[in-house]
Scaffold this active site. Structure first.
Site, PDB file in Angstrom:
ATOM      1  N   LYS A  16       0.812  -1.220   0.000  1.00  0.00           N
ATOM      2  CA  LYS A  16       0.000   0.000   0.000  1.00  0.00           C
ATOM      3  C   LYS A  16       0.846   1.272   0.000  1.00  0.00           C
ATOM      4  O   LYS A  16       0.671   2.145  -0.838  1.00  0.00           O
ATOM      5  CB  LYS A  16      -0.939   0.022   1.216  1.00  0.00           C
ATOM      6  CG  LYS A  16      -1.877  -1.152   1.317  1.00  0.00           C
ATOM      7  CD  LYS A  16      -2.704  -1.110   2.595  1.00  0.00           C
ATOM      8  CE  LYS A  16      -1.899  -1.098   3.866  1.00  0.00           C
ATOM      9  NZ  LYS A  16      -1.139  -2.323   4.162  1.00  0.00           N
ATOM     10  N   HIS A  51      10.730   4.611   6.243  1.00  0.00           N
ATOM     11  CA  HIS A  51       9.712   5.268   5.412  1.00  0.00           C
ATOM     12  C   HIS A  51      10.191   6.653   4.981  1.00  0.00           C
ATOM     13  O   HIS A  51      10.041   7.040   3.822  1.00  0.00           O
ATOM     14  CB  HIS A  51       8.383   5.375   6.157  1.00  0.00           C
ATOM     15  CG  HIS A  51       7.497   4.192   5.992  1.00  0.00           C
ATOM     16  ND1 HIS A  51       6.695   4.012   4.893  1.00  0.00           N
ATOM     17  CD2 HIS A  51       7.274   3.124   6.790  1.00  0.00           C
ATOM     18  CE1 HIS A  51       6.019   2.884   5.010  1.00  0.00           C
ATOM     19  NE2 HIS A  51       6.354   2.328   6.157  1.00  0.00           N
ATOM     20  N   GLU A  63       3.544  15.505  10.350  1.00  0.00           N
ATOM     21  CA  GLU A  63       3.323  14.426  11.309  1.00  0.00           C
ATOM     22  C   GLU A  63       2.099  14.779  12.139  1.00  0.00           C
ATOM     23  O   GLU A  63       2.104  15.770  12.874  1.00  0.00           O
ATOM     24  CB  GLU A  63       4.570  14.230  12.169  1.00  0.00           C
ATOM     25  CG  GLU A  63       5.743  13.730  11.344  1.00  0.00           C
ATOM     26  CD  GLU A  63       6.999  13.488  12.152  1.00  0.00           C
ATOM     27  OE1 GLU A  63       6.987  13.696  13.381  1.00  0.00           O
ATOM     28  OE2 GLU A  63       8.006  13.095  11.543  1.00  0.00           O
TER      29      GLU A  63
END
Length: 187
Positions: A16, A51, A63
């Protein structure tokens, strides 16, 4: 490419996030990457670092473990793509906030109301924005029935959040072994 709203749903490690990043790269332009993960332990810190490293340095990162819609709305820059990774952790963060106050005796109704409000705010941002939105979430309802009440609440609430998003977006892809299978619109 015309503006689209896309939901990528699948199991853990189904590809994903990689596909979301691939789509954002293909679309190009200014990208906002909205990260909902919190680095609660060393393993999660390592995942988050990996990531971050996989994303282009010029992408903007926001964030936002909760209040995602509000955080996006406060960002005054103009984006071509917004990647939200991921709804699964967003719902988890909301449930954990309730558990921090109520322990394991969490009110499903209260969690559902907060998640519905949170997802509604994301949908509202998405509708007001000229950007393409690519949102990542997990499908957690295909396994066995969880033993614990809080785990069942999580599965149920995330399932409803996913349904809200799936109804609101233009396209839904089920990710299986790194392969996107179109679910919506059906051909």
């Amino acid at each position: 490419m015309d503006r689209k709203t896309i939901l990528l749903i699948g199991g853990a490690r189904s590809g994903k996030s990689s596909y979301a990043e691939e789509l954002a790269r293909e679309i190009g332009g200014e990208v906002l990457f909205v990260a909902t993960a919190e680095a609660g332990d060393a393993e999660m810190q390592t995942r988050i670092a990996a990531h971050k490293k996989s994303r282009p340095a010029h992408w903007h990162t926001l964030e936002a473990p909760c209040g995602v819609g509000g955080c996006i709305a406060l960002d005054t820059r103009s984006y071509d793509v917004v990647v939200l990774d991921c709804v699964t952790l967003l719902v988890n963060n909301i449930l954990c906030k309730h558990m921090a106050v109520q322990g394991d005796d969490v009110s499903q109704k209260a969690v559902e109301e907060d998640v519905k409000s949170e997802i509604g705010a994301v949908i509202e941002c998405m509708r007001k924005s000229p950007a393409t939105y690519v949102m990542v979430t997990n499908e957690v309802g295909e396994g066995i029935i969880p033993l614990g009440a809080s785990t069942r609440i999580y599965r149920d609430v995330l399932g409803r959040a996913n349904q809200m998003l799936a109804r609101a977006v233009d396209e839904v892809y089920l990710m299986v072994a790194g392969i996107p299978l179109r679910v919506k619109p059906q051909r």
